[in-house]
Write an enzyme that holds these catalytic residues in place. Sequence first.
Site, PDB file in Angstrom:
ATOM      1  CE  LYS A  34     132.266   6.131  43.617  1.00  0.00           C
ATOM      2  NZ  LYS A  34     131.174   5.291  44.124  1.00  0.00           N
ATOM      3  NE  ARG A 129     129.525  -1.640  47.173  1.00  0.00           N
ATOM      4  CZ  ARG A 129     129.578  -0.741  46.199  1.00  0.00           C
ATOM      5  NH1 ARG A 129     130.268  -0.979  45.087  1.00  0.00           N
ATOM      6  NH2 ARG A 129     128.920   0.399  46.309  1.00  0.00           N
ATOM      7  CE1 TYR A 251     156.074  -6.006  22.236  1.00  0.00           C
ATOM      8  CE2 TYR A 251     154.465  -4.328  22.806  1.00  0.00           C
ATOM      9  CZ  TYR A 251     155.783  -4.740  22.717  1.00  0.00           C
ATOM     10  OH  TYR A 251     156.790  -3.909  23.088  1.00  0.00           O
ATOM     11  CG  MET A 299     153.745   1.035  28.800  1.00  0.00           C
ATOM     12  SD  MET A 299     155.349   0.790  29.565  1.00  0.00           S
ATOM     13  CE  MET A 299     155.213  -0.869  30.177  1.00  0.00           C
TER      14      MET A 299
HETATM   15  C1  LIG Z   1     129.952   5.767  43.569  1.00  0.00           C
HETATM   16  C2  LIG Z   1     128.678   5.878  44.328  1.00  0.00           C
HETATM   17  C3  LIG Z   1     127.587   6.606  43.830  1.00  0.00           C
HETATM   18  C4  LIG Z   1     127.563   7.211  42.450  1.00  0.00           C
HETATM   19  O1  LIG Z   1     127.204   6.239  41.500  1.00  0.00           O
HETATM   20  P1  LIG Z   1     127.074   6.622  39.947  1.00  0.00           P
HETATM   21  O2  LIG Z   1     126.635   5.356  39.314  1.00  0.00           O
HETATM   22  O3  LIG Z   1     128.440   7.035  39.506  1.00  0.00           O
HETATM   23  O4  LIG Z   1     126.102   7.713  39.850  1.00  0.00           O
HETATM   24  C5  LIG Z   1     126.487   6.767  44.656  1.00  0.00           C
HETATM   25  N1  LIG Z   1     126.444   6.212  45.880  1.00  0.00           N
HETATM   26  C6  LIG Z   1     127.458   5.484  46.377  1.00  0.00           C
HETATM   27  C7  LIG Z   1     127.338   4.890  47.722  1.00  0.00           C
HETATM   28  C8  LIG Z   1     128.606   5.285  45.615  1.00  0.00           C
HETATM   29  O5  LIG Z   1     129.611   4.555  46.122  1.00  0.00           O
END
Ligand SMILES: *Cc1c(COP(=O)(O)O)cnc(C)c1O
Length: 353
Positions: A34, A129, A251, A299
């Site tokens: 992802k 969640r 800054y 930046m």
């Molecule tokens: C992102 C995610 C993972 C991977 O988690 P890591 O800590 O990066 O290994 C596994 N399962 C779900 C549902 C996730 O959203």
Amino acid sequence: MPRPIQAYIDLSALESNLQVARRATSARLMSIIKADGYGHGMLRVAEALSASDGFALLDIQDAVRLRDAGFRQPILMLEGFFDADDLAPVAEHDLACVIHSPWQLALLDAYPKNGQLDVWLKVNSGMNRLGFAPQQVAQAMEHLRRHRAVCSITLMTHFANADEARGVKEPLTLFNEIAAPCRVPRSLANSAALLRYPETHGEWVRPGLMLYGASPFAEVSAQQLGLKPAMTLSSSIIAVQELRAGDEIGYGSLFRAEHPMRIGIVACGYADGYPRHAPNGTPILVEGQRVQTLGRVSMDMLYVDLSKLPQAGVGSAVTLWGDGLPIEEVARAAGTVSYELMCALTERVPVVC
Ligand SMILES: *Cc1c(COP(=O)(O)O)cnc(C)c1O
């Protein structure tokens, strides 16, 4: 010459980290790609990790890109489908879907076709969640078993504290109670659980972070886990300033020199993805030597202390994180996690492999 910043993606590190996961489990490996492969580039990551048993991500378009590139493995949509229109492409491209909420069951019911959908029923084991409440799971499971469009069911959950001292005990016990009568494949483990809790492995593990070569644990380094950083962000010094005692930099004048000193200006700023909140003293490599940032990140640039490196100057190589400087250490100094830094890399940074 282009601006000197670049992100180097080490494809062999990705492959090698997948092998670390492989050696740690006999479960099937669903590589999490992802967020554009945690900022590393989704397709190049999938190619480097093509020995994975499956991939998981969020967007249907990304899944279709994987299918178009020839990947035949199971692809899991981690948030499932978002509306009724998603179901046709999901079926067409043979994408497995997380079902995390009753409204998704209702959409499935309204789906006109006799499908062949692989579904992953998600249990809320305490993270609150996504997922069905424990007492809703049996009913949702029965619903899916009888559903004309569903051809396989996997039961999954996600841990809130697998990387923390609290661990997985409570959610694991709860999940096991729920899963026992279901007799379906199970998937629970993220990277932390994969590495630390073999009892969570089930049939599918879901490593993400570890594949990119970062440690999920505060007290264990990636190197100790045998992981290699897949992303190295580097740049160079484009200017040097000689400060007198009392001179300030940047800054907000966040740093003030106590005595005369040399500082370097690095071509990397928050618009490249470097964290603006990195304070004075964040670790950074100049010519391979570990020194510190100073002042506020701007930046396009940041400041580095060259007091200990009289030979360094314009053109000196700088590593922001990666090979020689674990991203976890930079993240910790900046009050964040390596996940966020990886994902924050911006479009304007040229990527080389
Ligand atoms: C992102 C995610 C993972 C991977 O988690 P890591 O800590 O990066 O290994 C596994 N399962 C779900 C549902 C996730 O959203």
